[in-house]
Design an enzyme around this catalytic site. Sequence first.
Site, PDB file in Angstrom:
ATOM      1  N   ASP A  48       0.758  -1.145   0.090  1.00 50.95           N
ATOM      2  CA  ASP A  48      -0.028  -0.041   0.115  1.00 50.95           C
ATOM      3  C   ASP A  48       0.753   1.346   0.286  1.00 50.95           C
ATOM      4  O   ASP A  48       1.939   1.350   0.504  1.00 50.95           O
ATOM      5  CB  ASP A  48      -1.098   0.020   1.354  1.00 50.95           C
ATOM      6  CG  ASP A  48      -0.173  -0.192   2.503  1.00 50.95           C
ATOM      7  OD1 ASP A  48       0.676  -1.025   2.572  1.00 50.95           O
ATOM      8  OD2 ASP A  48      -0.617   0.398   3.609  1.00 50.95           O
ATOM      9  N   GLU A  89      -0.357  -2.136   5.154  1.00 53.57           N
ATOM     10  CA  GLU A  89       0.495  -1.884   6.339  1.00 53.57           C
ATOM     11  C   GLU A  89       0.035  -0.699   7.278  1.00 53.57           C
ATOM     12  O   GLU A  89       0.403  -0.410   8.129  1.00 53.57           O
ATOM     13  CB  GLU A  89       1.848  -2.026   5.850  1.00 53.57           C
ATOM     14  CG  GLU A  89       2.879  -2.172   6.887  1.00 53.57           C
ATOM     15  CD  GLU A  89       3.082  -0.976   7.902  1.00 53.57           C
ATOM     16  OE1 GLU A  89       3.061  -1.111   8.891  1.00 53.57           O
ATOM     17  OE2 GLU A  89       3.386   0.099   7.331  1.00 53.57           O
TER      18      GLU A  89
HETATM   19 ZN   LIG Z   1       5.160   3.624   6.511  1.00 49.54          ZN
HETATM   20 ZN   LIG Z   2       6.410   0.852   5.432  1.00 45.57          ZN
END
Ligand SMILES: [Zn+2]
Ligand SMILES: [Zn+2]
Length: 397
Positions: A83, A141
């Site tokens: 991401d 994440e």
């Molecule tokens: Zn980050």
């Molecule tokens: Zn990262």
Amino acid sequence: MSIDSKIKQLAKEYASETIANRRYLHTNPELSFQEYNTARFVAQKLKDIGLTPQEGVADTGVVAIIEGKNPESKVIGLRADMDALPIFEKNDVPYKSINEGVMHACGHDVHTSSLLGTAKILHQLRDEFEGSIKLVFQPAEEKAPGGASIMIKEGVLENPAPASMLGQHVAPNVPVGKIGFREGMYMASTDELYLTIKGKGGHGAMPDQLIDPVLIASHVIVSLQQIISRNRKPANPSVLSFGRFIADGVTNVIPNEVTIQGTFRCMDEEWREDGLRRMKKMAEGITEAMGGVCDFEVVKGYPFLKNHPELTRRMKNEAIAYMGAENVIDLDLWMAGEDFAFYSQVVDSCFYRLGTRNEARGIISGVHTPTFDIDETALEIGPGLMSWLAIRELVKQ
Ligand SMILES: [Zn+2]
Ligand SMILES: [Zn+2]
């Protein structure tokens, strides 16, 4: 030819493709839990290599297995996050983000393209190792509850279960060509605190008629810091920071309520629970004693990231064997969070840093900044090193 020479040769041969993949991803970033195009891209690349990816894990996650000889004997998991962040890119580069307001400013484009390169190398060398490699491309994440936690709920650490997980992250403070490791506690748990302190507002000239939430909130903030200094074991790193304190009165008007927001970070799950319990009790107790009411809310983030000591020591020694001792460094503790921590709570894990800094070329911006970039030489080192570490860990049956 020795296996490390073969890996180095393949990493070099595939570097231009790895860089092209990284640039494609960098140009087309997607926010957390929205990595649909990225997931399709990854799945297609895995198919091109000759693998059979499983798509749609945690919606946008992709998992694939590379089978060596005797594939059931041992499994090593390799993880990349996919991401991007809600940041307007300010780099003037040919691969600048075309998705305005979204940018790969944490290097997850690097992690994803690097793992694709690793997949290609390991697939090529599959007759040279025993066991299997599980490739884990995860979403989100950067956003709670973290793609890793959903991937785990959907069974990514089962069938087959990896004996260990490896993950790498770009490091803009580490020169390109160098790799960093740290055994044991490495990154922090991240919990968000939301407090509302209710009193009774009114004219600042008549404090005896009021319940002053500004004064109460001030006491609360000072007292909560004392929990960090007095109740925490000194060996347990912890941070409590408040970045928001809203008392929306004026010079002579005391507001009805004050809101405070902060972050609590530590590296011990027991202390994390104990600390939060103490903070709630302290905030509510002080507020009550001063006549107000405190609403104390915690939004739980990621756990702390622990690098399995023996695994990390082995990986560090293997990195020295592959890159030379002068290129392997020890990392400091870092109080930032990382959702790789979820894997590290379940299975032996090692999360290490891939140097991407090049001062001579002005590549020095930190992650999460609009000018973050990397020295792309790292895209030859990353896939090669991860392939080597995975194979060496499979050899140790
Ligand atoms: Zn980050
Ligand atoms: Zn990262």
